[in-house]
Motif scaffolding. Structure first.
Motif, short mmCIF file in Angstrom:
data_model
loop_
_atom_site.label_atom_id
_atom_site.label_comp_id
_atom_site.label_asym_id
_atom_site.label_seq_id
_atom_site.Cartn_x
_atom_site.Cartn_y
_atom_site.Cartn_z
N PRO A 86 34.08 -5.93 -7.50
CA PRO A 86 33.39 -4.88 -7.69
C PRO A 86 33.73 -4.06 -9.22
O PRO A 86 34.88 -4.07 -9.65
CB PRO A 86 34.14 -3.95 -6.56
N PRO A 87 32.61 -3.76 -9.64
CA PRO A 87 32.61 -3.17 -11.06
C PRO A 87 33.64 -1.60 -10.94
O PRO A 87 33.32 -1.10 -9.92
CB PRO A 87 31.49 -2.81 -11.42
N MET A 88 34.57 -1.23 -11.78
CA MET A 88 35.08 0.16 -11.30
C MET A 88 34.42 0.91 -12.16
O MET A 88 33.86 0.88 -13.36
CB MET A 88 36.42 0.09 -11.69
N ASP A 89 33.96 2.08 -11.55
CA ASP A 89 33.23 3.13 -11.86
C ASP A 89 34.04 3.64 -13.38
O ASP A 89 35.21 3.94 -13.17
CB ASP A 89 32.89 4.44 -11.01
N GLU A 90 33.35 3.74 -14.46
CA GLU A 90 33.98 4.37 -15.56
C GLU A 90 34.24 5.75 -15.25
O GLU A 90 33.11 6.31 -14.90
CB GLU A 90 33.52 3.98 -16.80
N PRO A 91 35.15 6.40 -15.35
CA PRO A 91 35.50 7.61 -15.16
C PRO A 91 34.59 8.51 -16.07
O PRO A 91 34.66 8.35 -17.25
CB PRO A 91 36.91 7.75 -15.32
N ARG A 92 33.96 9.51 -15.49
CA ARG A 92 33.08 10.50 -16.67
C ARG A 92 32.72 11.64 -15.59
O ARG A 92 31.78 11.63 -14.76
CB ARG A 92 31.85 9.63 -16.93
N ALA A 95 27.93 2.19 -9.96
CA ALA A 95 27.58 0.74 -9.96
C ALA A 95 28.02 0.03 -8.36
O ALA A 95 27.50 -0.81 -7.88
CB ALA A 95 28.01 -0.05 -10.97
N PRO A 96 29.37 0.31 -8.25
CA PRO A 96 29.92 -0.14 -6.99
C PRO A 96 29.13 0.26 -5.83
O PRO A 96 28.89 -0.52 -4.94
CB PRO A 96 31.24 0.71 -6.69
N ARG A 125 18.23 7.56 -4.40
CA ARG A 125 18.21 8.56 -5.40
C ARG A 125 19.85 9.25 -5.25
O ARG A 125 20.15 10.04 -6.47
CB ARG A 125 17.40 9.56 -4.99
N HIS A 126 20.43 9.35 -4.37
CA HIS A 126 21.69 10.03 -4.28
C HIS A 126 22.71 9.47 -5.00
O HIS A 126 23.90 10.13 -5.25
CB HIS A 126 22.05 10.57 -3.00
N PHE A 127 22.74 8.02 -5.50
CA PHE A 127 23.77 7.53 -6.21
C PHE A 127 23.18 6.69 -7.30
O PHE A 127 23.98 6.30 -8.03
CB PHE A 127 24.65 6.60 -5.31
N TRP A 128 21.62 6.49 -7.53
CA TRP A 128 21.63 6.08 -8.66
C TRP A 128 20.04 6.46 -9.04
O TRP A 128 19.11 6.60 -8.05
CB TRP A 128 21.30 4.49 -8.30
N SER A 129 19.92 6.84 -10.33
CA SER A 129 18.64 7.45 -10.55
C SER A 129 18.07 6.44 -11.80
O SER A 129 18.81 5.79 -12.33
CB SER A 129 18.64 8.60 -11.05
N ALA A 130 16.91 6.34 -11.99
CA ALA A 130 16.20 5.56 -12.94
C ALA A 130 14.84 6.20 -13.92
O ALA A 130 14.14 6.80 -12.93
CB ALA A 130 15.78 4.20 -12.54
N ASP A 131 14.89 6.30 -15.02
CA ASP A 131 13.93 6.83 -15.72
C ASP A 131 12.72 5.73 -15.53
O ASP A 131 12.80 4.63 -15.63
CB ASP A 131 14.31 6.90 -17.26
N GLN A 132 11.52 6.44 -15.68
CA GLN A 132 10.13 5.56 -15.40
C GLN A 132 10.13 4.51 -16.72
O GLN A 132 9.95 3.40 -16.40
CB GLN A 132 8.94 6.35 -15.27
N SER A 133 10.09 5.10 -17.79
CA SER A 133 10.04 4.08 -18.91
C SER A 133 11.15 3.20 -18.76
O SER A 133 10.70 2.13 -19.32
CB SER A 133 10.36 5.16 -20.37
N GLN A 134 12.14 3.63 -18.47
CA GLN A 134 13.24 2.56 -18.50
C GLN A 134 13.17 1.40 -17.67
O GLN A 134 13.44 0.35 -17.68
CB GLN A 134 14.64 3.02 -18.12
N ILE A 135 12.48 1.76 -16.49
CA ILE A 135 12.29 0.85 -15.58
C ILE A 135 11.52 -0.17 -16.04
O ILE A 135 11.53 -1.52 -15.98
CB ILE A 135 11.41 1.26 -14.33
N TYR A 136 10.21 0.18 -16.94
CA TYR A 136 9.27 -0.87 -17.39
C TYR A 136 9.95 -1.71 -18.45
O TYR A 136 9.66 -2.72 -18.52
CB TYR A 136 8.06 0.20 -17.99
N ARG A 137 10.83 -0.85 -19.25
CA ARG A 137 11.56 -1.79 -20.29
C ARG A 137 12.28 -2.81 -19.75
O ARG A 137 12.58 -3.82 -20.50
CB ARG A 137 12.15 -0.57 -21.21
#
Lengths: 185, 185
Positions: A87-93, B95-96, A30-42
């Motif tokens: 390693p993918p670089m985190d797009e800055p945002r 993602a990293p 949870r502290h570095f990735w979150s996911a919507d429930q609908s999105q998981i099913y899709r």
DNA sequence: ATATAATATAAGAAAGGTCCAATATGTCCC
DNA sequence: GGGACATATTGGACCTTTCTTATATTATAT
């Protein structure tokens, strides 16, 4: 985009339903990735279409069938390929940094409050991290070999390092503001 | 979401066209916020509908009219309100770190390569930061009072702090791997 | 003379994500 | 018996973002 890879990562430990995955996301990472429930099913549907996972209906008495997804050989290949790749670089945002950049448009008092707010936010994060358990929540049995636990601790450390660095940054700015080092409007 | 606020922030310095804004994003704040060209135009349309900005057509000979957007009183209110409000917390999305979490599924050699890759990536970032100029690129005249310049340096510092912390993290992991502290599969 | 890069705007489509609501049942507690 | 909560999945609407393509002109380089 790597919700797909995160799902493949978990399914490579053990087959799960969409519901299971939602709970795993909400507890363990949870502290570095979150996911919507609908999105998981899709996403599971999409992964099935691409042949990375397969679904098996497990009928239950009197409630909707569980749809248990397991990873295929192709899915495992895709996952390991992605993991071993660069390693993918985190797009800055960073919405907070947008506020910092434009903070000069505020009054001096508001600027001080802003950075004290930042420092407080980061202290709150750090306090939270102290409470993040050593363990991975439910479904641990499937995941927590000593090796997996080691890598789990590494991601926690990353959060701690970043937050401490950000706190030091915010505090040094507060000091400078109090020392009158902000150019006037 | 704060592309809207970032645009308002710039328009509060000076009126700009969509094209101007695209260039400003690509030069000045590229390291922590990026914006797609289409998205800038669409967001300007949305901001106009909400009354936060107004558009003025400036005809040019033989080429498409420039559409110069300037902030309204309502827009300035919205911006200052957002700036003075509580700092938004960045929703975690890394993602990293997903790769770190699942890195246990790789072989020991691949794990070492992975974290050396992370360290290299962060060193590359740090090297880039050294080259980020003190200045804000084009359109400076509109923006770079001593006060604005001060806040610009603060956002740069944040990038430096985070990257240094991440580099130290990655290096400490590489050391631990070399010392044989990764539990075997 | 021609190619290309830069200036300037905009529309279409697709992909990904969020929010909300609906369906259906089991269990636990008061 | 009723309410709350957990299990389990699905669909619609909508928003944001990205990618691609189109148009039209000017400046610069070859």
């Amino acid at each position: 985009m790597s919700l797909e890879h995160a799902i493949l990562g978990f399914l490579n430990y053990h087959p799960y339903t969409g519901y299971d995955l939602k709970k795993i996301f909400d507890t363990s990472i949870r502290h570095f990735w979150s996911a919507d429930q609908s999105q998981i099913y899709r996403t599971l549907t999409r992964l099935t279409e691409r042949g990375f996972v397969e679904m098996e209906k497990v009928p239950q008495q009197d409630r909707p069938d569980r749809k248990v997804y397991h990873i295929t050989e192709g899915g495992r290949g895709e996952l390991l390929n992605w993991l071993a790749g660069p390693p993918p670089m985190d797009e800055p945002r960073s919405a907070p940094l947008v506020q910092v950049f434009f903070a000069g448009q505020l009054s001096d008092e508001q600027v001080l409050a802003k950075f004290e707010g930042f420092a407080a936010l980061m202290r709150a994060f750090l306090a939270m991290y102290d409470q993040v358990p050593d363990q991975l929540g439910p479904y641990q049995e499937d995941i927590s070999s000593p090796r997996e636990h080691f890598f789990w601790l590494l991601t926690l450390e990353n959060g701690l390092c970043s937050m401490r660095a950000n706190l030091a940054w915010a505090e040094s700015i507060v000091e400078r503001i109090k020392a009158g080092k902000v150019p006037p409007k």
